[in-house]
Design a protein around this motif. Structure first.
Motif, PDB file in Angstrom:
ATOM      1  N   ALA A  71       0.805  -1.288   0.125  1.00  0.00           N
ATOM      2  CA  ALA A  71       0.333   0.167   0.097  1.00  0.00           C
ATOM      3  C   ALA A  71       0.785   1.261  -0.016  1.00  0.00           C
ATOM      4  O   ALA A  71       0.500   2.095  -0.851  1.00  0.00           O
ATOM      5  CB  ALA A  71      -1.012  -0.148   1.229  1.00  0.00           C
ATOM      6  N   GLN A  72       1.937   1.258   0.609  1.00  0.00           N
ATOM      7  CA  GLN A  72       2.731   2.260   0.953  1.00  0.00           C
ATOM      8  C   GLN A  72       3.544   2.479  -0.423  1.00  0.00           C
ATOM      9  O   GLN A  72       3.848   3.785  -0.976  1.00  0.00           O
ATOM     10  CB  GLN A  72       3.776   2.082   2.257  1.00  0.00           C
ATOM     11  N   LEU A  73       3.874   1.392  -1.204  1.00  0.00           N
ATOM     12  CA  LEU A  73       4.697   1.368  -2.287  1.00  0.00           C
ATOM     13  C   LEU A  73       3.830   2.049  -3.379  1.00  0.00           C
ATOM     14  O   LEU A  73       4.417   2.641  -4.342  1.00  0.00           O
ATOM     15  CB  LEU A  73       5.163   0.023  -2.498  1.00  0.00           C
ATOM     16  N   THR A  74       2.762   1.499  -3.485  1.00  0.00           N
ATOM     17  CA  THR A  74       1.551   2.136  -4.516  1.00  0.00           C
ATOM     18  C   THR A  74       1.538   3.630  -4.455  1.00  0.00           C
ATOM     19  O   THR A  74       1.596   4.342  -5.620  1.00  0.00           O
ATOM     20  CB  THR A  74       0.353   1.378  -4.287  1.00  0.00           C
ATOM     21  N   THR A  75       1.397   3.936  -3.439  1.00  0.00           N
ATOM     22  CA  THR A  75       1.199   5.539  -3.236  1.00  0.00           C
ATOM     23  C   THR A  75       2.414   6.146  -3.712  1.00  0.00           C
ATOM     24  O   THR A  75       2.726   7.129  -4.479  1.00  0.00           O
ATOM     25  CB  THR A  75       1.030   5.951  -1.754  1.00  0.00           C
ATOM     26  N   TYR A  76       3.764   5.648  -3.139  1.00  0.00           N
ATOM     27  CA  TYR A  76       5.242   6.211  -3.729  1.00  0.00           C
ATOM     28  C   TYR A  76       5.163   6.166  -5.107  1.00  0.00           C
ATOM     29  O   TYR A  76       5.577   7.233  -5.811  1.00  0.00           O
ATOM     30  CB  TYR A  76       6.042   5.520  -3.025  1.00  0.00           C
ATOM     31  N   ALA A  77       4.879   5.182  -5.674  1.00  0.00           N
ATOM     32  CA  ALA A  77       5.104   4.674  -7.190  1.00  0.00           C
ATOM     33  C   ALA A  77       4.050   5.702  -7.906  1.00  0.00           C
ATOM     34  O   ALA A  77       4.635   6.300  -9.049  1.00  0.00           O
ATOM     35  CB  ALA A  77       4.647   3.567  -7.687  1.00  0.00           C
TER      36      ALA A  77
END
Length: 108
Positions: A71-77
């Motif tokens: 979830a955190q990675l999706t936002t960052y990407a």
């Protein structure tokens, strides 16, 4: 070479530049957690800044990803416009217990 074998939950990152120089890939293996992402983000930013405008992609298809890290990675990407490659069925996303809670036992 001593220490050549990586533990399955240790994140290992390799940066690859394709021969044509059109794409840079950051490939990770091991376990991606919210904590390990804090070490991965600077690698992505540094790679983007050194890439001279080349496309940068994160390949996490060989890594195990905790659900909260995904979830955190999706936002960052999305914010930084960095594509992320996962296994096609997202089978590498898991809800593993926190590292402190994992225990191991050895047979005598």
């Amino acid at each position: 070479m001593k220490g050549n074998t990586l533990a399955s939950d240790k994140l290992s990152v390799v940066v690859r530049v394709d021969v044509d120089g059109e794409q840079i890939q950051i490939a990770a293996t091991g376990r991606v957690t919210t904590l390990s992402l804090q070490g991965l983000y600077p690698v992505v930013q540094r790679t983007k800044s050194l890439g001279g405008g080349l496309g940068v992609e994160m390949d996490l298809s060989q890594a195990t990803i905790d659900a909260d890290a995904l979830a955190q990675l999706t936002t960052y990407a999305e914010l930084h416009e960095v594509p992320v490659r996962l296994q096609p069925d997202s089978g590498n996303v898991t809800a593993l217990p926190a590292r402190e809670l994992q225990t191991t036992s050895r047979a005598a």
